[in-house]
Every structure is written in structure tokens, then in C-alpha cells.
Motif scaffolding. Structure first.
Motif, PDB file in Angstrom:
ATOM      1  N   SER A 353       0.834  -1.203   0.000  1.00 53.24           N
ATOM      2  CA  SER A 353       0.000   0.000   0.000  1.00 53.24           C
ATOM      3  C   SER A 353       0.874   1.261   0.000  1.00 53.24           C
ATOM      4  O   SER A 353       0.467   2.303  -0.495  1.00 53.24           O
ATOM      5  CB  SER A 353      -0.938   0.000   1.207  1.00 53.24           C
ATOM      6  N   ALA A 356       1.817   1.879  -3.655  1.00 57.98           N
ATOM      7  CA  ALA A 356       0.741   1.959  -4.644  1.00 57.98           C
ATOM      8  C   ALA A 356       0.766   3.282  -5.399  1.00 57.98           C
ATOM      9  O   ALA A 356       0.485   3.332  -6.588  1.00 57.98           O
ATOM     10  CB  ALA A 356      -0.599   1.753  -3.950  1.00 57.98           C
ATOM     11  N   GLN A 428      -1.082   5.862   3.388  1.00 57.14           N
ATOM     12  CA  GLN A 428      -2.386   6.383   2.967  1.00 57.14           C
ATOM     13  C   GLN A 428      -2.979   7.345   3.989  1.00 57.14           C
ATOM     14  O   GLN A 428      -3.846   8.135   3.670  1.00 57.14           O
ATOM     15  CB  GLN A 428      -3.361   5.211   2.755  1.00 57.14           C
TER      16      GLN A 428
END
Lengths: 482, 149
Positions: A353, A356, A428
Motif C-alpha cells: 500500500s 501503490a 495512505q
């Protein structure tokens, strides 16, 4: 700490036994087989029976009996508290309860990944992609010891104490300093307090700390075995481990010692080949657990490192040249394996993640000053780490003579603190303060062992230099003294 | 007038700085052993034992929903699957561990008229009309709610 060869044998044997269990268990899981409980017993026995070669301990005056007794007693008391904390209840903190304990619980019932909790994407499995070594060990101990699987945590605490103690005794040739440094490390509040990430919290931080400390001890003692075991286990304990092991390999390249480079790289790449196929199978069961791509990637990275080392030798690169070459190699070493893992279908994992959206790194670069302030705040000014992160800074004042023995360790700690910043730039999470509060203390805990080894080793060398400087005064003739 | 300290004396004295730092660090650690390493750990353990796992994690002001977990533990067989929907962050994160070996299964992955999921019976509740209907645990970040499908 006068004769410590038994302790070093116990330490190496235990770490090697755990590593052997880890590799064999991962192979069984990849073959869709169950992990028998006595695999751990056999692996530990094998590890402990190996006649490890232990170099002679440097001579040193023994520590005063009262000091050794008092600090030994305090360490045993802390161990008792941790053992009670581990065994009295399951995990009492968030990640320990929601992720690590739950995975272990399903592995106790059936020690295989061929069950819906791991293979059915519709089932809610928290942190499904997290490495399995710690839950596997807890589950296996649970089956072997009648429900006492969390004995792992006091065991890790004891191994960490042995590792720090024996390394400091070797590095400083001073038994008193080794006792003080060990007690100071092991009583660091963030490690022993009943808090999220603490050694008996059920999180993977304590285990990863043992791995980074083994790597650091490998650099201090120039012991390729510790480097191999540290990097291998780091990959199999927590997602960050694969990046830390890559950084350790880069630092080993800088040392220009081929056996250290081979040890670090072998552990790191073997761990990656053992774990990444399983991780892909957990995230995308239909992708299977074939390890072909990972073997190719690991072979490619190994070949790249061998070529780089051969070229550096041919060009007779000095430490600065090697450092510059390592800086070029570092992005490859840190990112290649997670990128390969994403590329072959294991997207959606914790590490992936971060990769990404590479553009985030540039978008969030304005955050860097706030992140650095956050690192300094949690490392230096919050109570959790006491003066652990101050120690190497303060020791720098006295350490004029820069010795190679801590150059590699210093570089490893610097690399680690650099990596600690990355999740805040690439993750994130948008609320930086919340992310700092929830993650920074645990990320800094991973580097407690290397930092304490660095600080106390530097202190020992300051003291040595101070004694050397004092010698001419003591040895001068009475006339000269007058 | 006292002589200025020579550089070598200064350098000899400087190694005392990290010694002081090490001793202060050790002192801070030692000071916390009785109250925190032992005291707070024992108090956490007592609290956990008194409230049970569900009450400990989901019975406070920050996270609620312990009664949902307790209902599942009391009424749903160990080999069942329990449906869920809603916010997976927060209170719902604790449910799989608290209800294991029952499985928590995403509601959308199970057909509307299904009675089982891959061989596991769905957790059900008898309604006022005498009908048995599958229950769904709904995640609400800081709370849980039990609904009927």
C-alpha cells in the motif's frame, strides 16, 4: 559476565533453532501441509546441539559482585512481570488482540493455511498479509505447552537480554559497562511497560527488535551468523523487516567484508523467498504460492550485489566510495522485493500500500520537517525511550577516534531512522499527527537495541581512549611529575 | 588563579557525559519498575479478568458493542459463520478474535437466501414472528449493532 560462552551458545542455538523452524514451517505451509508441533522441538534441539564456534571473550575485570547481583535481580524481576503479563490473559492491546492473537488462535486449531480464515477472501481476517512466524511460534508453543503459547514473549525478552549483554561485553571489554548497558536497554519503558508495542503486548515489535539487535550485534562483533539470522527472521516477523534487512545488506556492502555481505544478503533473500509466495497466496488465494518469480528476483538481487562487490574490490573502493555505491544500490535493495511482490499479484498488502502511489512521496515532501520534528520529539523528549536516543548523541562528544567497529553500526542506525520516516511520506493516512502518535513509538522501538549498542559501544571507546590518554601521566617518572 | 583545564583533561572528562546519560536512563527505567512494570501490568490484568475480553475491549467509552459479542458467544454455535457489514475500522476489528472459532463473513459475499457459507451454518436469530433469520453485525467505528438480514 566472566565466562559467557554458554550464553552465546544458547543465544546462537536458540536463534538458529527458531530460524530453522521458520524456514521449514514456511516450506510446509507453501506445500499446503500442516506444521507439526514437534518441528519446533526438533529445530531448537538441533540449533542448541550445533557446536557453535565462539571466539574467546576479551579479558576484562569482573563487575563488582553487588552490581551484577543487583542488576541481575532487577532483570529477573522484569522477566517475571513480563511472563505474568504474557500468560495471565491473551493480548490486552489493540493489534495484539485484533491481528496477532487471532491468527495464532486459528493456527492452534489447525496449523495450516488451508482453512477459510486464511483462504476465503469473504472472511474478515485482520492484517491477512502479515508475516506468520510469530503466530506460528505462539500456536506451536500453545500446542506443546498446554495453552502457554505466549511464553514466547518472556523468551524473546530473555534472548534480547543475552544478546545485548554478550555483545556489550565483547564490544566494550568492560563487564560493569556491559551489565549497566544491558539493564538500561532492557528496562527502557517502551519495551517493558504494559503498553501497545511492549514486549508482552502481543505485537510483533519486540520480536522485530530482537532481529534488528541481532543484525546490529553482527556488525559490532563482525559475526556473519548473527547477520544472517537477524535478516532472515526480520523478514518473517513483520512487514517492515524486509526493508530493514535490505538496509542491513547495504550497510554490510559498505563494510567491504564479503562474509558479512554474504550473511546479510543470504538471510534477507532466503527470508523473502520463504515468505513472499505465502503472502501472495494469503492476499490472492487464486494466485497460489509458487515461488518462481521470487527466486528469480532474489537471484537477480544476489547477482547484482556480487557484481557490485567485485567491481568495488577491483576498483579498490575505500569506505567513502563504497558508501556512495551503497547509496546508489539502496533504492533497489529497499524496494525491489516489495515491488516484485506487487508486480506478481500480491497487491493490497501493508507494504504494497505504501508503493501503490509513488507520487505521494513528492506530494508529501512538504511534510518532511514536521515528520523529522515528530521523530525527534518521540525519540528524545517523550518518556518512552528515556535517554536511549540521547546516548549516542552525547557519546559523540567524547568519541574522537572513529572506529570501524561502530561505523557500520552507526550507519545501520542512521539507515533505520531514515526508513522510519518513510511510512509518513508514503502511507495512505492523511492525519499526520494521528499517524505519528499511533506509529512512531513502535517504529522507534525497532531501533532501540541497535541504538543502545551504538551508544554504549561508543561510551566504552570513549572510556578506553580516556584511559589511554591518562597512561603517560600515571607512567611518568617522579621527576617528570614534579 | 586556577589553571585552565588541559585538552586531555577535558577529553578525559567528556566520556563521563555518556556515563551520566546511561545512568540516568537506567535510573528512569528502575524508577518505573514497581509502579508501571508491576503495578500497571497487574491492574490491567485484573481489569481484563474482571470485565472479560469483550467488556475489556468493547465496554468502555471509546469503543462499545460488548453485548453484541456476548450475544454471539451465548447463542451461535462454534462452527457457524456470522455475517458483517459496515465500517471495518474500529470496534469491528475486535470481533473475529472475540468470536473465534466462528468466522466473520462479508454479507455481500453470501446470497440473500443462503442458510450457510461454505458448509458453515449462518448465525441466526428467532424473530417475534417465529421465523429464524440470519443476523448481521454492523460496524459503526466506535460501536457495533446486531441486525437481522
Amino acid at each position: 559476565m566472566s565466562s559467557l560462552s554458554w550464553a552465546e551458545r544458547l543465544l546462537l542455538g536458540s536463534l538458529a533453532g527458531i530460524a530453522l523452524f521458520a524456514v521449514a514451517a514456511h516450506a510446509l505451509l507453501a506445500l499446503s501441509l500442516a506444521v507439526p508441533a514437534h518441528l519446533l522441538t526438533g529445530s531448537l534441539l538441533l540449533g542448541l546441539l550445533v557446536p557453535w564456534r565462539i571466539p574467546a571473550m576479551p579479558a576484562a575485570a569482573p563487575a563488582p559482585r553487588w552490581l551484577a547481583s543487583a542488576l541481575g535481580l532487577v532483570l529477573v524481576a522484569a522477566l517475571v512481570a513480563i511472563a505474568h503479563g504474557a500468560l495471565a490473559t491473551p493480548s490486552r492491546h489493540w493489534d495484539g488482540a485484533v491481528a496477532w492473537d487471532t491468527t495464532a488462535r486459528f493456527l492452534v486449531a489447525a496449523p495450516t493455511l488451508e482453512q477459510p480464515y486464511f483462504r476465503d477472501a469473504a472472511v474478515f481476517a485482520h492484517s491477512r498479509d502479515y508475516p506468520l512466524l510469530q503466530p506460528l511460534l505462539v500456536a506451536t508453543l500453545e500446542r506443546l505447552c498446554g495453552g502457554a503459547g505466549r511464553l514466547l514473549f518472556p523468551g524473546l525478552f530473555a534472548l534480547l537480554a543475552l544478546l545485548v549483554g554478550t555483545t556489550l561485553r565483547r564490544a566494550t571489554a568492560n563487564a560493569s559497562l556491559a551489565w549497566l548497558g544491558t539493564a538500561a536497554t532492557m528496562l527502557t519503558p517502551m519495551l517493558v511497560n504494559p503498553t501497545s508495542g511492549g514486549i508482552d503486548s502481543g505485537y510483533g515489535e519486540g520480536f522485530l527488535l530482537l532481529c534488528t539487535t541481532a543484525i546490529a550485534a553482527g556488525f559490532v562483533q563482525k559475526d556473519a551468523r548473527l547477520l544472517l539470522l537477524g535478516t532472515l527472521l526480520a523478514v518473517l516477523v513483520k512487514p517492515e523487516g524486509i526493508v530493514y534487512a535490505g538496509a542491513a545488506t547495504a550497510v554490510a556492502f559498505c563494510t567491504a567484508e564479503r562474509r558479512l555481505l554474504c550473511g546479510a544478503a543470504a538471510g534477507w533473500l532466503l527470508g523473502a523467498v520463504a515468505w513472499l509466495p505465502l503472502q501472495r497466496g494469503l492476499l490472492q488465494p487464486e494466485a497460489g504460492t509458487s515461488c518462481g518469480w521470487f527466486v528469480v528476483a532474489a537471484g537477480g538481487i544476489g547477482a547484482l550485489l556480487a557484481c557490485a562487490d567485485a567491481l568495488a574490490r577491483r576498483a579498490a573502493l575505500g569506505p567513502r566510495g563504497r558508501l556512495a555505491a551503497a547509496a546508489v544500490l539502496l533504492p533497489v535493495l529497499l524496494l525491489a522485493l516489495p515491488l516484485v511482490a506487487s508486480g506478481v499479484g500480491a497487491s493490497g498488502g501493508a507494504m504494497q500500500s505504501y508503493l501503490a502511489e509513488p507520487g505521494r512521496l513528492l506530494q508529501r515532501s512538504a511534510r518532511l520537517p514536521a515528520i523529522v520534528v515528530g521523530v525527534l520529539h518521540y525519540a528524545l523528549f517523550r518518556g518512552g525511550f528515556g535517554l536511549a536516543y540521547w546516548l549516542p548523541l552525547v557519546a559523540l562528544f567524547g568519541a574522537w577516534s572513529r572506529r570501524a567497529s561502530f561505523a557500520a553500526l552507526g550507519l545501520f542506525v542512521l539507515a533505520g531512522l531514515g526508513i522510519v520516516v518513510m511510512p509518513f511520506l508514503m502511507g495512505q493516512e492523511t492525519d499526520l499527527q494521528h499517524q505519528l502518535r499511533s506509529s512512531m513509538p513502535r517504529l522507534l522501538l525497532h531501533w532501540l537495541g541497535p541504538t543502545m549498542l551504538l551508544g554504549v559501544t561508543m561510551l566504552g571507546q570513549c572510556r578506553e581512549r580516556s584511559s589511554t590518554e591518562a597512561q603517560p601521566h600515571r607512567g611518568a617518572s617522579p621527576e617528570a611529575q614534579r | 588563579m586556577p589553571a585552565a583545564a588541559s585538552p586531555s583533561r577535558l577529553s578525559r572528562g567528556l566520556w563521563l557525559l555518556p556515563v551520566v546519560a546511561l545512568l540516568v536512563h537506567l535510573g528512569l527505567g528502575l524508577a518505573r519498575v514497581p509502579g508501571v512494570v508491576f503495578g500497571r501490568r497487574w491492574s490491567d490484568i485484573d481489569d481484563y479478568r474482571a470485565r472479560g475480553a469483550a467488556g475489556y475491549f468493547l465496554g468502555g467509552p471509546a469503543l462499545r458493542g460488548a453485548e453484541v459479542v456476548q450475544w454471539i458467544l451465548a447463542n451461535v454455535p462454534a462452527d457457524a459463520a456470522v455475517l458483517f457489514r459496515g465500517e471495518t475500522n474500529g470496534a469491528l476489528e475486535f470481533v473475529p478474535g472475540l468470536i473465534a472459532p466462528r468466522l466473520l463473513v462479508r454479507e455481500q459475499a453470501v446470497a440473500a437466501d443462503a442458510r450457510e457459507h461454505r458448509g458453515r451454518p449462518l448465525a441466526r436469530r428467532t424473530e417475534a414472528d417465529g421465523q429464524q433469520r440470519p443476523v448481521v453485525v454492523v460496524g459503526l467505528v466506535d460501536d457495533l449493532r446486531l441486525e437481522v438480514r
